[in-house]
Design a protein around this motif. Sequence first.
Motif, mmCIF file in Angstrom:
data_model
loop_
_atom_site.group_PDB
_atom_site.id
_atom_site.type_symbol
_atom_site.label_atom_id
_atom_site.label_comp_id
_atom_site.label_asym_id
_atom_site.label_seq_id
_atom_site.Cartn_x
_atom_site.Cartn_y
_atom_site.Cartn_z
ATOM 1 N N GLU A 1 -1.281 -7.874 7.847
ATOM 2 C CA GLU A 1 -1.372 -9.218 7.277
ATOM 3 C C GLU A 1 -2.265 -9.222 6.034
ATOM 4 N N GLY A 2 -1.651 -9.476 4.891
ATOM 5 C CA GLY A 2 -2.390 -9.564 3.636
ATOM 6 C C GLY A 2 -2.810 -8.238 3.029
ATOM 7 N N LYS A 3 -2.352 -7.117 3.603
ATOM 8 C CA LYS A 3 -2.753 -5.799 3.093
ATOM 9 C C LYS A 3 -1.614 -5.131 2.339
ATOM 10 N N VAL A 4 -2.020 -4.239 1.452
ATOM 11 C CA VAL A 4 -1.086 -3.418 0.679
ATOM 12 C C VAL A 4 -1.440 -1.965 0.937
ATOM 13 N N TRP A 5 -0.426 -1.108 0.978
ATOM 14 C CA TRP A 5 -0.669 0.335 1.119
ATOM 15 C C TRP A 5 -1.166 0.883 -0.213
ATOM 16 N N SER A 6 -2.435 0.723 -0.450
ATOM 17 C CA SER A 6 -3.077 1.324 -1.624
ATOM 18 C C SER A 6 -3.411 2.772 -1.282
ATOM 19 N N GLU A 7 -3.839 3.527 -2.267
ATOM 20 C CA GLU A 7 -4.265 4.907 -2.015
ATOM 21 C C GLU A 7 -5.429 4.909 -1.027
ATOM 22 N N GLU A 8 -6.338 3.965 -1.171
ATOM 23 C CA GLU A 8 -7.498 3.901 -0.283
ATOM 24 C C GLU A 8 -7.090 3.550 1.146
ATOM 25 N N GLU A 9 -6.148 2.621 1.282
ATOM 26 C CA GLU A 9 -5.690 2.223 2.626
ATOM 27 C C GLU A 9 -4.968 3.390 3.300
ATOM 28 N N LEU A 10 -4.138 4.100 2.556
ATOM 29 C CA LEU A 10 -3.466 5.276 3.109
ATOM 30 C C LEU A 10 -4.478 6.350 3.498
ATOM 31 N N ALA A 11 -5.496 6.539 2.669
ATOM 32 C CA ALA A 11 -6.532 7.539 2.963
ATOM 33 C C ALA A 11 -7.308 7.180 4.223
ATOM 34 N N ALA A 12 -7.445 5.907 4.513
ATOM 35 C CA ALA A 12 -8.116 5.483 5.743
ATOM 36 C C ALA A 12 -7.190 5.634 6.957
ATOM 37 N N TYR A 13 -5.895 5.446 6.757
ATOM 38 C CA TYR A 13 -4.913 5.473 7.852
ATOM 39 C C TYR A 13 -4.504 6.887 8.258
ATOM 40 N N LEU A 14 -4.256 7.732 7.300
ATOM 41 C CA LEU A 14 -3.660 9.043 7.581
ATOM 42 C C LEU A 14 -4.485 9.987 8.451
ATOM 43 N N PRO A 15 -5.814 9.943 8.421
ATOM 44 C CA PRO A 15 -6.559 10.852 9.302
ATOM 45 C C PRO A 15 -6.405 10.535 10.796
ATOM 46 N N LYS A 16 -6.355 9.266 11.150
ATOM 47 C CA LYS A 16 -6.245 8.872 12.554
ATOM 48 C C LYS A 16 -5.549 7.514 12.639
ATOM 49 N N PRO A 17 -4.219 7.503 12.541
ATOM 50 C CA PRO A 17 -3.495 6.225 12.544
ATOM 51 C C PRO A 17 -3.809 5.334 13.744
ATOM 52 N N LYS A 18 -3.912 5.931 14.917
ATOM 53 C CA LYS A 18 -4.140 5.118 16.123
ATOM 54 C C LYS A 18 -5.557 4.556 16.191
#
Length: 128
Positions: A77-94
């Motif tokens: 909600e209200g987020k975009v897949w920025s480089e920073e958001e992907l960098a936060a997600y990819l190490p541990k998605p769950k």
Amino acid sequence: MKLHCLILAASMMIPAGVAFADGDPVAGAKVFKQCMACHTATEAKNKVGPTLQGIVGRPVASVADYKYSPAMTKFGEGKVWSEEELAAYLPKPKDLVPGTKMAFAGLKKPEDIANIIAYLKDPAAGGN
């Protein structure tokens, strides 16, 4: 003392931002092979997971014909897949999105994350 800590913290953040710009899309294409069972990056085709074509800069959970988990929908909600958001997600998605249906455990190496982000920004530069 607080100023020194603030300067140190700020200086530690700079290399992370540089890493995105320095990612290698060719190396990222190789890392992406771990993702190919569930995702595509070069065509607008969903598999088990949604297409990742054009993901950098796209709103989270926004592929119209893909059924996201309630957890991902709420997270997005209200987020975009920025480089920073992907960098936060990819190490541990769950860890970032508890309840996501993505089964992948995550990428461990910061250089793999930078490289895959470079690839996702421009899959053609990855040699595919």
